[in-house]
Design an enzyme around this catalytic site. Sequence first.
Site: not given
Length: 228
Positions: A8, A135, A140-143, A174-175, A195
């Site tokens: 990502s 998901m 909405g946000f990485g990390g 995600g994660g 990511g």
Amino acid sequence: MAVQISPSILSADFARLAEAAAAVPNADWLHVDVMDNHFVPNLTLGLPVVESLLKATSTPLDCHLMIEDPDRWAPAYAEAGAGSVTVHVEAAKAPVRTLRQIRRAGARAGLALNPATPVEPYEDLLGELDMLLLMTVDPGFGGQKFLDIVLPKIRRARELIDRHGGQIWLQVDGGVSDTTIERCAEAGADVFVAGNAVYGAEDPARAVDGLRALAASAEPPSRGLTGR
């Protein structure tokens, strides 16, 4: 189904996206998170950046649209040359029509579900999909930290896909990291968005190889329940 890794670029340096793409020549896809600050509380990039990135890399783009009104915008990403375009079921008002438009434009059509969205109501749409994206964090946000509560849904999704009998990819986003990817693979996922686990590593290409090896070594789910 072979393991596929989709780094990502949300976790890359946006000022150096071409370099970020070049840093992972062994990736199967480049995952592009398009966010509009309406469907999700973040603003990233859009079609003009995707068009520029397509000129800078031969790796196919996996465009994940976290936007309002994907029915309007999704076909344009396919027409621009994205290899895969995914829309969220929570945002699409006419998902069948939109998925068909994506396919007609030459891209793989994907449908994404947020963690709290059950998969079972969308079994009848599987024939319209090339990929189902689950998901594993709230978008909405990485990390963010991986949500283990999604693992049973991955297993149920794999059972539905196997029952349907089509060649549908099951992607998780995600994660995903070296501590979570095996659990996702064991549950039935075969396409993995990563990511920070890739772009936060000293050697992104080596990180891709490491994640691929971990996912490939995981014990796949039993197909006994589906008769296959």
